[in-house]
Design a protein around this motif. Structure first.
Motif, PDB file in Angstrom:
ATOM      1  N   SER A  17      20.835  66.054   4.039  1.00  0.00           N
ATOM      2  CA  SER A  17      21.680  65.788   2.877  1.00  0.00           C
ATOM      3  C   SER A  17      22.227  64.368   2.836  1.00  0.00           C
ATOM      4  O   SER A  17      23.030  64.056   1.969  1.00  0.00           O
ATOM      5  CB  SER A  17      22.854  66.782   2.861  1.00  0.00           C
ATOM      6  OG  SER A  17      23.584  66.690   4.070  1.00  0.00           O
ATOM      7  N   THR A  18      21.863  63.510   3.758  1.00  0.00           N
ATOM      8  CA  THR A  18      22.334  62.122   3.721  1.00  0.00           C
ATOM      9  C   THR A  18      21.166  61.184   3.971  1.00  0.00           C
ATOM     10  O   THR A  18      20.086  61.596   4.367  1.00  0.00           O
ATOM     11  CB  THR A  18      23.420  61.865   4.791  1.00  0.00           C
ATOM     12  OG1 THR A  18      22.879  62.156   6.074  1.00  0.00           O
ATOM     13  CG2 THR A  18      24.645  62.719   4.564  1.00  0.00           C
ATOM     14  N   MET A  19      21.414  59.921   3.795  1.00  0.00           N
ATOM     15  CA  MET A  19      20.521  58.818   4.146  1.00  0.00           C
ATOM     16  C   MET A  19      19.176  58.875   3.421  1.00  0.00           C
ATOM     17  O   MET A  19      18.975  58.174   2.437  1.00  0.00           O
ATOM     18  CB  MET A  19      20.302  58.772   5.670  1.00  0.00           C
ATOM     19  CG  MET A  19      19.505  57.598   6.164  1.00  0.00           C
ATOM     20  SD  MET A  19      20.378  56.055   5.948  1.00  0.00           S
ATOM     21  CE  MET A  19      19.232  54.908   6.640  1.00  0.00           C
ATOM     22  N   VAL A  20      18.256  59.716   3.861  1.00  0.00           N
ATOM     23  CA  VAL A  20      16.898  59.644   3.339  1.00  0.00           C
ATOM     24  C   VAL A  20      16.816  60.107   1.884  1.00  0.00           C
ATOM     25  O   VAL A  20      15.950  59.652   1.134  1.00  0.00           O
ATOM     26  CB  VAL A  20      15.915  60.440   4.222  1.00  0.00           C
ATOM     27  CG1 VAL A  20      15.791  59.824   5.583  1.00  0.00           C
ATOM     28  CG2 VAL A  20      16.310  61.889   4.319  1.00  0.00           C
ATOM     29  N   VAL A  21      17.688  61.033   1.477  1.00  0.00           N
ATOM     30  CA  VAL A  21      17.645  61.472   0.071  1.00  0.00           C
ATOM     31  C   VAL A  21      18.364  60.479  -0.838  1.00  0.00           C
ATOM     32  O   VAL A  21      18.297  60.608  -2.061  1.00  0.00           O
ATOM     33  CB  VAL A  21      18.256  62.877  -0.084  1.00  0.00           C
ATOM     34  CG1 VAL A  21      17.448  63.900   0.670  1.00  0.00           C
ATOM     35  CG2 VAL A  21      19.705  62.907   0.354  1.00  0.00           C
ATOM     36  N   ALA A  22      19.054  59.485  -0.250  1.00  0.00           N
ATOM     37  CA  ALA A  22      19.786  58.519  -1.074  1.00  0.00           C
ATOM     38  C   ALA A  22      18.834  57.699  -1.942  1.00  0.00           C
ATOM     39  O   ALA A  22      19.155  57.385  -3.098  1.00  0.00           O
ATOM     40  CB  ALA A  22      20.622  57.600  -0.185  1.00  0.00           C
ATOM     41  N   GLY A  23      17.665  57.340  -1.403  1.00  0.00           N
ATOM     42  CA  GLY A  23      16.711  56.554  -2.179  1.00  0.00           C
ATOM     43  C   GLY A  23      16.185  57.309  -3.378  1.00  0.00           C
ATOM     44  O   GLY A  23      16.131  56.776  -4.499  1.00  0.00           O
ATOM     45  N   VAL A  24      15.808  58.565  -3.174  1.00  0.00           N
ATOM     46  CA  VAL A  24      15.321  59.380  -4.286  1.00  0.00           C
ATOM     47  C   VAL A  24      16.458  59.657  -5.264  1.00  0.00           C
ATOM     48  O   VAL A  24      16.266  59.660  -6.485  1.00  0.00           O
ATOM     49  CB  VAL A  24      14.714  60.692  -3.756  1.00  0.00           C
ATOM     50  CG1 VAL A  24      14.208  61.546  -4.896  1.00  0.00           C
ATOM     51  CG2 VAL A  24      13.583  60.405  -2.784  1.00  0.00           C
ATOM     52  N   PHE A  25      17.666  59.877  -4.734  1.00  0.00           N
ATOM     53  CA  PHE A  25      18.816  60.141  -5.604  1.00  0.00           C
ATOM     54  C   PHE A  25      19.119  58.927  -6.489  1.00  0.00           C
ATOM     55  O   PHE A  25      19.528  59.083  -7.646  1.00  0.00           O
ATOM     56  CB  PHE A  25      20.039  60.496  -4.753  1.00  0.00           C
ATOM     57  CG  PHE A  25      21.212  60.969  -5.556  1.00  0.00           C
ATOM     58  CD1 PHE A  25      21.331  62.304  -5.916  1.00  0.00           C
ATOM     59  CD2 PHE A  25      22.194  60.081  -5.970  1.00  0.00           C
ATOM     60  CE1 PHE A  25      22.407  62.741  -6.674  1.00  0.00           C
ATOM     61  CE2 PHE A  25      23.274  60.516  -6.726  1.00  0.00           C
ATOM     62  CZ  PHE A  25      23.373  61.848  -7.075  1.00  0.00           C
TER      63      PHE A  25
END
Length: 592
Positions: free
Chosen positions: A242-250
């Motif tokens: 739920s943090t870091m890696v999904v930030a780019g897609v979000f």
């Protein structure tokens, strides 16, 4: 009321960080209770959003006054933010409780939990940000916290290298975000509501895709994500769910109205499809359980990027929400296995864990089935809908083929984990610890989330899809290809169990080493460093300074010396001549 509840969540988390003592004797249970309370509070605005998709903005007084605009703290409360805030709080709550068991022997447990909470706050800033300036603060926040958490065991050189690798790869993506922010400052506005719906400029869109590529580990900047497994398992769970890696897609979901450019959407589609297949293929060749799950994350992020390329950001967000539950569960279950086997991570050395750890085995099986997209689990509702959308789209059949192959491979490596870890006989010594409440409670919560999150989303008004008529074969294509992947994995296991060991083939090595990007990215700086060292030492020091320094000064005086004296500093010749002359004189003197 929603604004008040959001500020309550932020203030409670900040106070929890400030009041957590660094003393070893402090009980971190209050942090767990704070996260639990904040999760319950965050469900109230989510419940209000289910019935109406109204967007609320919360603005404070201007923080920075510029000549052309005022930069101020600005929160947005819409479907994306109000849905993902409870998910992030729920998963962090479970991971913090798991950390109390997993890291109980660590002398800096409270500091570790502080870092996790700071990581969560940085992600919440990204989720609720309503301008690029505020989003950039959270963006850099998750970057520096990932550096600190991946390198938590700083005495290990691999952990330090992985932390540096993560921050450097993310810095490459940050260049794109900074470029987009600078372009927006000079042309339009930093506020998301004021961005143009149809954008003809390509430069800011390239910057956004580069930022998402670095942060979400898309193909080309993917090596840092498997390397980040050097950090503690709770860090891996929080980083990948739920943090870091999904930030780019979000970021691309948040600014999707700004990205209405066919060429850029096509680039997202190609990048996502390539990433999802490449990462799934690489996961097949790995033997480290955490690296397999990490590459699985990269594959799922590629699937989300594919949906953004198909102009379906809501489906990408749906998969991001369901993916968070089962990915956190997979990592925590693998951490339980690793702890039980004295830090053994090679799945070939595991086995028979369904006898010694039945609850964890059941939960990792459910998480793997959810990842495969088995019917009526949460992953099914997002993954099946994504494949159906791609099937009914005329955009790109090549991307559909890549996605179907990746789906088959994801089923294959999930079954590979189950077969190697849970079945057959133990291949190493098991440490028989009891599955205590501290361990099983967070796993059970995440298991319930993995089972029911998709069903709750389907029952709510968040997913209002139109009814599409299609042939039965196309409707069952996702389930068919998943079943084929399971059968392929079982067949390969039965075939390879009794075979003699063979030398790895070149193709296997290619995917095992992540297309040699690690070697390429490390060789180029090393070659540059060696060349610079050669220039600075051999050419500059040995040639320039020697020829024009002491040696040049010495050579310039030789001609002047020769004009004033016959001595030419040939000491050996002088000594030889003197010796021969003395010997001849002595012989002649005695002969007379």
């Amino acid at each position: 009321m929603m604004s008040t509840l959001l500020l309550t969540i932020f203030m409670s988390l900040f106070l929890s960080i400030l009041t957590t003592s660094t003393k070893e004797s402090t009980n971190p249970n209050h942090t767990k209770h704070t996260l639990m309370a904040m999760f319950v509070i965050s469900l109230i605005p989510l419940n209000l959003t289910l019935n109406c998709e109204n967007e609320t903005a919360l603005s404070l007084q201007p923080t920075i006054n510029l000549g052309t605009m005022d930069i101020k703290i600005n929160f947005t409360l819409d479907t994306l933010s109000l849905t993902f805030v409870p998910i992030a709080l729920f998963i962090t709550w479970s991971i913090v409780e798991f950390s109390m068991w997993y890291m109980k022997t660590d002398p800096n447990l409270n500091k570790f939990i502080k870092y996790l909470l700071t990581f969560l706050i940085a992600m919440l800033i990204i989720i609720t940000a309503n301008n690029m300036f505020q989003l950039f603060i959270g963006w850099e926040g998750v970057g520096i916290m990932s550096f600190l958490l991946i390198g938590w065991w700083y005495a290990r050189s691999d952990a330090n290298s992985a932390a540096l690798q993560a921050i450097i790869y993310n810095r490459i993506g940050d260049i794109g975000l900074i470029m987009t922010t600078a372009w927006l400052m000079t042309s339009t506005s930093l506020n998301f509501q004021e961005l143009p719906m149809q954008n003809e400029a390509v430069i800011p869109l390239i910057g956004l895709i580069a930022a998402a590529t670095g942060k979400s580990a898309q193909f080309g900047l993917h090596p840092w994500l498997p390397a980040a497994m050097e950090g503690p398992t709770p860090v891996s769970a929080l980083l990948h769910s739920s943090t870091m890696v999904v930030a780019g897609v979000f970021l691309l979901m948040r600014l999707h109205s700004f990205m209405q450019n066919d060429n850029m959407l096509t680039a997202c589609l190609i990048l996502g499809a390539t990433t999802t297949l490449f990462a799934a293929t690489s996961a097949i060749t790995q033997h480290d359980i955490k690296k397999i799950i990490a590459l699985s994350t990269t594959s799922q992020l590629g699937l989300m990027m594919t949906m953004i390329g198909l102009n379906q950001p809501k489906l990408a967000f749906l998969h991001m929400a369901t993916h968070s539950f089962f990915k956190a569960l997979l990592f925590l279950c693998s951490g339980s296995f690793i702890h039980n086997l004295d830090n053994e991570q090679d799945i070939r050395k595991m086995g028979g864990l369904n006898q010694t750890m039945p609850m964890t085995s059941s939960m990792i099986t459910i998480a793997s089935l959810t990842l495969m997209g088995m019917p009526f689990l949460s992953g099914f509702y997002s993954k099946d809908t994504i494949i159906e959308t791609m099937t009914s789209s005329y955009t790109n059949s090549w991307a559909l083929t890549m996605t179907l192959l990746a789906t088959m491979l994801s089923a294959s490596y999930s079954m590979r984990i189950i077969n190697f870890t849970l079945t057959h006989f133990p291949r190493t010594k098991h440490k028989t610890h009891q599955e205590t409440k501290t361990l099983t409670s967070p796993l059970l919560r995440l298991t319930l989330g993995s089972i029911f999150a998709g069903t709750l989303t389907k029952l709510s008004t968040l997913q209002t899809t139109s009814i599409i008529t299609m042939p039965m074969t196309i409707k069952l294509s996702a389930l068919t290809i998943t079943t084929l992947g399971v059968l392929l994995s079982m067949d390969l296991l039965l075939m390879s169990t009794h075979q003699t060991p063979k030398k790895p083939k070149t193709l296997n090595l290619f995917f095992n080493q992540l297309a040699f990007f690690n070697t390429l990215h490390r060789n180029m700086p090393m070659k540059t460093f060696k060349f610079s060292q050669h220039i600075s030492t051999e050419m500059l020091d040995l040639w320039t300074l020697e020829n024009y320094g002491p040696k040049g000064l010495s050579n310039s005086t030789i001609h002047a010396i020769h004009t004033t004296t016959q001595q030419k500093n040939l000491i050996k010749n002088y000594l030889t001549t003197f010796s021969l002359t003395s010997i001849l004189t002595t012989i002649i003197f005695f002969s007379l």
